[in-house]
Scaffold this active site. Structure first.
Site, PDB file in Angstrom:
ATOM      1  CD  GLU A 180       1.741  -8.045  -3.342  1.00 58.37           C
ATOM      2  OE1 GLU A 180       2.143  -8.817  -2.455  1.00 58.37           O
ATOM      3  OE2 GLU A 180       1.756  -8.324  -4.546  1.00 58.37           O
ATOM      4  CG  HIS A 181       1.350  -3.953   1.291  1.00 62.13           C
ATOM      5  ND1 HIS A 181       2.335  -3.631   2.186  1.00 62.13           N
ATOM      6  CD2 HIS A 181       1.900  -3.811   0.057  1.00 62.13           C
ATOM      7  CE1 HIS A 181       3.438  -3.285   1.525  1.00 62.13           C
ATOM      8  NE2 HIS A 181       3.200  -3.395   0.230  1.00 62.13           N
ATOM      9  CB  THR A 182      -3.978  -8.681   2.313  1.00 57.49           C
ATOM     10  OG1 THR A 182      -3.256  -9.525   1.409  1.00 57.49           O
ATOM     11  CG2 THR A 182      -4.767  -7.657   1.530  1.00 57.49           C
ATOM     12  N   GLY A 221      16.080  -8.032  -4.396  1.00 58.81           N
ATOM     13  CA  GLY A 221      15.332  -6.775  -4.462  1.00 58.81           C
ATOM     14  C   GLY A 221      14.322  -6.743  -5.591  1.00 58.81           C
ATOM     15  N   GLY A 244      11.464  -8.410  -5.501  1.00 58.59           N
ATOM     16  CA  GLY A 244      10.122  -8.678  -4.981  1.00 58.59           C
ATOM     17  C   GLY A 244       9.700 -10.118  -5.162  1.00 58.59           C
ATOM     18  CD  GLU A 277      12.290 -10.760   5.830  1.00 53.86           C
ATOM     19  OE1 GLU A 277      12.357 -11.950   5.483  1.00 53.86           O
ATOM     20  OE2 GLU A 277      12.062  -9.830   5.035  1.00 53.86           O
ATOM     21  CG  ASP A 311       7.222 -12.786   1.180  1.00 52.79           C
ATOM     22  OD1 ASP A 311       6.125 -12.722   0.608  1.00 52.79           O
ATOM     23  OD2 ASP A 311       7.959 -11.798   1.361  1.00 52.79           O
TER      24      ASP A 311
HETATM   25  C1  GLA Z   1       6.733  -8.365   1.364  1.00 52.21           C
HETATM   26  C2  GLA Z   1       6.506  -9.014   2.723  1.00 52.21           C
HETATM   27  C3  GLA Z   1       5.220  -9.831   2.746  1.00 52.21           C
HETATM   28  C4  GLA Z   1       4.038  -9.036   2.222  1.00 52.21           C
HETATM   29  C5  GLA Z   1       4.389  -8.327   0.916  1.00 52.21           C
HETATM   30  C6  GLA Z   1       3.315  -7.382   0.461  1.00 52.21           C
HETATM   31  O1  GLA Z   1       6.961  -9.343   0.398  1.00 52.21           O
HETATM   32  O2  GLA Z   1       7.592  -9.843   3.056  1.00 52.21           O
HETATM   33  O3  GLA Z   1       4.962 -10.304   4.045  1.00 52.21           O
HETATM   34  O4  GLA Z   1       3.564  -8.131   3.171  1.00 52.21           O
HETATM   35  O5  GLA Z   1       5.594  -7.593   1.006  1.00 52.21           O
HETATM   36  O6  GLA Z   1       2.164  -8.073   0.136  1.00 52.21           O
END
Ligand code: GLA
Length: 386
Positions: free
Chosen positions: A33-35, A121, A123, A159, A171
């Site tokens: 995540e957030h990578t 929303g 995720g 986006e 995503d």
């Molecule tokens: C959102 C972003 C992704 C990713 C995640 C965190 O979903 O769209 O690109 O950064 O957060 O992993």
């Protein structure tokens, strides 16, 4: 040809049937995540919950009519002259059209109906599903000859540029490229993907939606990204060979500790460890070691909570509630954070009782009924000619 009057649009769509239909899936992410925007590794896959599109040319040169069944909402725009809308979902549509036109591709007027079964929303990337689904549909409708990879890139650009969320590539890549019954290990630097069979024995993937909504565009997400970028710049000055965070080891980070502020240090500690966890996850999954894999999911959550600081009390509550349950192998927050879902790997025969227990406890604590969504790894975007 003038744009149709707003009140007339539902009428336009009364007996609508498109010449192209698209199934555009949401995604889950097991770990990593957030990578993605830090050029690391992620382990997502598309799911069996989707947004459905029907599209057809409408014979006008520049008038497009879009109808969302989900929102019972509609709008029209002129292909040659449009600007940002005050309504968020419209911007995903306009952003995709804008990016396609920026590529020098020609569109003519079209009508499009959208129907979504993805909660917003939560995720699970309803936004990427919206962008990629529309881009794939327009690609087919107007024979634009865009490759799948181009669809991924332009959807991400939509986006970033139009909606204003500086998201990474995960995503959109997962929504378009996934293979049924597989997880997708994506190297976000090289964009090479490995497909890992999603073999969870007697376990199922259960998402629990906190019911707390987040908007990544609202700032915290972009702030995290900037914090990592500014820390990277500092490391690049110290180490000649560092181009991306992939060139930084935990030892180098430790050595440079005094150059970074505490937040920067924590953010990078998380990212570097998370990348290791993703690669380790592949080993555990290939060896069928679900419990070890699950432990990595928990570690990921604790890092997101304590070091990256993108969790929230509702997510933490849901993860904590699983810690003493031996029939749940792993649990963590999923996606950008600040709300949305947790992802849980849970023994199938225990799901029903667990849902009752957690629902009662969560509602007592927060006054919200959590939503339970069982998902299976699915195929990326599917386009059909009708
Ligand atoms: C959102 C972003 C992704 C990713 C995640 C965190 O979903 O769209 O690109 O950064 O957060 O992993």
């Amino acid at each position: 040809m003038d744009l149709p009057k707003q009140k007339d649009i539902p009428h336009l769509f009364k007996n609508f049937s498109g010449s192209i239909s698209v199934e555009s899936p949401g995604r889950i992410n097991f770990i990593g995540e957030h990578t993605d925007y830090n050029m690391g590794f992620v382990l997502p896959t598309a799911i069996d919950k989707k947004i459905y599109f029907e599209l057809q040319r409408n014979g006008h040169s520049h008038t497009c009519n879009i109808y969302s069944k989900t929102f019972s909402s509609w709008f029209s725009f002129n292909l040659r002259d449009f600007r940002k809308s005050s309504s968020n979902w419209e911007n995903y549509i306009l952003g995709v059209v804008d990016e396609i036109q920026k590529l020098g591709k020609t569109l003519d007027g079209f009508d499009c109906v959208i129907n979504s079964e993805l909660p917003i929303g939560a995720g699970i990337s309803s936004s990427a599903a919206l962008e990629c689904g529309l881009a794939s549909g327009l690609n087919e409708l107007f024979q634009l000859n865009l490759s799948k990879q181009e669809i991924v890139y332009l959807s991400q650009a939509a986006e970033n540029n139009f909606v204003g969320s500086n998201c990474g590539i995960m995503d959109q890549y997962a929504s378009v490229m996934s293979k049924k019954d597989h997880l997708l290990l994506l190297d976000c630097l090289s964009l090479e993907a490995d497909f890992i069979p999603a073999d969870f024995n007697s376990c199922k993937i259960l998402l629990i939606n906190t019911g707390v909504s987040h908007s990544l565009a609202e700032g915290e997400y972009n702030t995290r990204r900037r914090e990592c970028e500014s820390a990277l710049e500092i490391l690049q000055k110290k180490y000649d060979k560092v181009q991306t965070l992939r060139d930084v080891s935990l030892e180098m980070l430790q050595e440079a500790r005094d150059l970074l502020n505490e937040k920067q240090f924590n953010r990078l500690s998380f990212v570097l460890s998370e990348n290791k966890r993703v690669l380790k996850s592949r080993e555990h999954l290939m060896a069928g070691e679900l419990q070890s894999f699950g432990k990595l999911m928990y570690q990921s959550h604790y890092g997101l909570r304590d070091l990256y600081e993108v969790s929230c009390k509702e997510l933490d509550f849901l993860v904590k509630a699983t810690e003493d349950k031996s029939f749940i192998h792993g649990s963590r927050m999923m996606g950008g954070g600040f709300g949305g879902c947790t992802i849980n790997l849970i023994e199938e025969d225990k799901i029903a009782d667990f849902e009752i227990e957690i629902s009662t406890a969560y509602e007592k604590q927060f006054g919200i009924k959590p939503e339970f969504i069982t998902v299976v790894p699915g195929e990326g975007t599917i386009v059909n000619k009708i």
